[in-house]
Design a protein around this motif. Sequence first.
Motif, PDB file in Angstrom:
ATOM      1  N   ARG A 127       0.828  -1.215   0.000  1.00 48.59           N
ATOM      2  CA  ARG A 127       0.000   0.000   0.000  1.00 48.59           C
ATOM      3  C   ARG A 127       0.862   1.265   0.000  1.00 48.59           C
ATOM      4  O   ARG A 127       0.563   2.224  -0.713  1.00 48.59           O
ATOM      5  N   LEU A 128       1.922   1.259   0.801  1.00 51.57           N
ATOM      6  CA  LEU A 128       2.834   2.409   0.806  1.00 51.57           C
ATOM      7  C   LEU A 128       3.424   2.641  -0.579  1.00 51.57           C
ATOM      8  O   LEU A 128       3.480   3.770  -1.072  1.00 51.57           O
ATOM      9  N   LEU A 129       3.858   1.554  -1.191  1.00 49.36           N
ATOM     10  CA  LEU A 129       4.485   1.664  -2.511  1.00 49.36           C
ATOM     11  C   LEU A 129       3.482   2.065  -3.589  1.00 49.36           C
ATOM     12  O   LEU A 129       3.807   2.874  -4.463  1.00 49.36           O
ATOM     13  N   VAL A 130       2.270   1.544  -3.525  1.00 58.32           N
ATOM     14  CA  VAL A 130       1.237   1.951  -4.488  1.00 58.32           C
ATOM     15  C   VAL A 130       1.017   3.460  -4.370  1.00 58.32           C
ATOM     16  O   VAL A 130       0.933   4.160  -5.378  1.00 58.32           O
ATOM     17  N   HIS A 141       2.514   1.881 -19.409  1.00 59.49           N
ATOM     18  CA  HIS A 141       2.026   0.506 -19.476  1.00 59.49           C
ATOM     19  C   HIS A 141       2.050  -0.218 -18.118  1.00 59.49           C
ATOM     20  O   HIS A 141       1.730  -1.397 -18.039  1.00 59.49           O
ATOM     21  N   ILE A 142       2.397   0.497 -17.045  1.00 64.24           N
ATOM     22  CA  ILE A 142       2.525  -0.138 -15.738  1.00 64.24           C
ATOM     23  C   ILE A 142       1.583   0.521 -14.732  1.00 64.24           C
ATOM     24  O   ILE A 142       1.602   1.725 -14.546  1.00 64.24           O
ATOM     25  N   ASP A 143       0.776  -0.294 -14.101  1.00 62.07           N
ATOM     26  CA  ASP A 143      -0.141   0.145 -13.047  1.00 62.07           C
ATOM     27  C   ASP A 143       0.658   0.328 -11.749  1.00 62.07           C
ATOM     28  O   ASP A 143       1.601  -0.420 -11.494  1.00 62.07           O
ATOM     29  N   PRO A 144       0.319   1.306 -10.895  1.00 64.04           N
ATOM     30  CA  PRO A 144       1.040   1.481  -9.630  1.00 64.04           C
ATOM     31  C   PRO A 144       1.084   0.217  -8.763  1.00 64.04           C
ATOM     32  O   PRO A 144       2.090  -0.047  -8.110  1.00 64.04           O
ATOM     33  N   ALA A 145       0.006  -0.562  -8.769  1.00 63.70           N
ATOM     34  CA  ALA A 145       0.007  -1.807  -7.984  1.00 63.70           C
ATOM     35  C   ALA A 145       1.003  -2.811  -8.550  1.00 63.70           C
ATOM     36  O   ALA A 145       1.693  -3.507  -7.795  1.00 63.70           O
ATOM     37  N   ILE A 150       6.355  -5.431  -8.221  1.00 61.55           N
ATOM     38  CA  ILE A 150       7.678  -5.653  -8.814  1.00 61.55           C
ATOM     39  C   ILE A 150       8.774  -5.231  -7.838  1.00 61.55           C
ATOM     40  O   ILE A 150       9.765  -5.940  -7.661  1.00 61.55           O
ATOM     41  N   THR A 151       8.595  -4.087  -7.183  1.00 64.35           N
ATOM     42  CA  THR A 151       9.632  -3.631  -6.255  1.00 64.35           C
ATOM     43  C   THR A 151       9.716  -4.522  -5.020  1.00 64.35           C
ATOM     44  O   THR A 151      10.809  -4.780  -4.514  1.00 64.35           O
ATOM     45  N   THR A 177      14.046   3.117 -13.196  1.00 65.46           N
ATOM     46  CA  THR A 177      14.214   3.715 -14.516  1.00 65.46           C
ATOM     47  C   THR A 177      13.106   3.250 -15.451  1.00 65.46           C
ATOM     48  O   THR A 177      12.593   4.027 -16.251  1.00 65.46           O
ATOM     49  N   GLY A 178      12.701   2.015 -15.319  1.00 65.10           N
ATOM     50  CA  GLY A 178      11.640   1.485 -16.162  1.00 65.10           C
ATOM     51  C   GLY A 178      10.245   1.673 -15.609  1.00 65.10           C
ATOM     52  O   GLY A 178       9.268   1.638 -16.354  1.00 65.10           O
ATOM     53  N   LEU A 179      10.130   1.862 -14.288  1.00 64.57           N
ATOM     54  CA  LEU A 179       8.807   1.927 -13.675  1.00 64.57           C
ATOM     55  C   LEU A 179       8.246   3.332 -13.543  1.00 64.57           C
ATOM     56  O   LEU A 179       7.040   3.533 -13.643  1.00 64.57           O
ATOM     57  N   LEU A 180       9.093   4.291 -13.269  1.00 65.83           N
ATOM     58  CA  LEU A 180       8.603   5.643 -13.034  1.00 65.83           C
ATOM     59  C   LEU A 180       8.373   6.385 -14.342  1.00 65.83           C
ATOM     60  O   LEU A 180       9.121   6.241 -15.301  1.00 65.83           O
ATOM     61  N   GLU A 181       7.349   7.198 -14.342  1.00 70.92           N
ATOM     62  CA  GLU A 181       6.993   7.996 -15.512  1.00 70.92           C
ATOM     63  C   GLU A 181       8.096   8.996 -15.848  1.00 70.92           C
ATOM     64  O   GLU A 181       8.508   9.136 -16.986  1.00 70.92           O
ATOM     65  N   SER A 182       8.581   9.683 -14.842  1.00 66.58           N
ATOM     66  CA  SER A 182       9.598  10.712 -15.044  1.00 66.58           C
ATOM     67  C   SER A 182      10.982  10.111 -14.865  1.00 66.58           C
ATOM     68  O   SER A 182      11.353   9.717 -13.780  1.00 66.58           O
TER      69      SER A 182
END
Length: 191
Positions: A127-130, A141-145, A150-151, A177-182
Amino acid sequence: MVTDRLDEVLDAAYDCLTRYGVRRTTMDDIAITMGVSRSAVYQYVRNKDDAFRRLAVRLHDKALVRAQQAAGDPDASHADRIHGVLTAKLDLVRELSGPSPHTAELLDQKARLFGEICAAYTADLQRLLVGLFTEAGTAAHIDPAEAADITIALAVGLESATDGRTLLGPATDALLTGLLESRADAHRPTT
């Protein structure tokens, strides 16, 4: 006062855990370690299973507080905050994997006594990470959950590596690098 005595019981249970493991520890062992009678220990816990469950809760709660502090640090980048959450998870495992082969029993999600505690802790971290990934924005292409899952999988993978703590920083950087939008927020600043 009652909390202090309960802490003493849990400290004694931890000491017994490191020596004997959950199954071989008795209430007499906990009492002897504390230097009190067995009936005195029963004033604070119902039985040894209760003592070990409370011990597991205490350790997981302390790690969760560290993760929450890292996640809520307003002065840190999203990458640093995510890294802090994973560090709290990895540190808990390393803390319980070090002193004795028995202490890792408190981390077993399949164990009858500790499974729900471990699962709840992982769900809290998720939940914290989401929340962090939602706030930071994830790649299209990646949902926050999914990013959170993955992390967490990364941290679980590093738990068994002898240099997992050292690898956590570069592994987190590469993963984010692959997960974050920015892309600018994907790398932790070097200090």
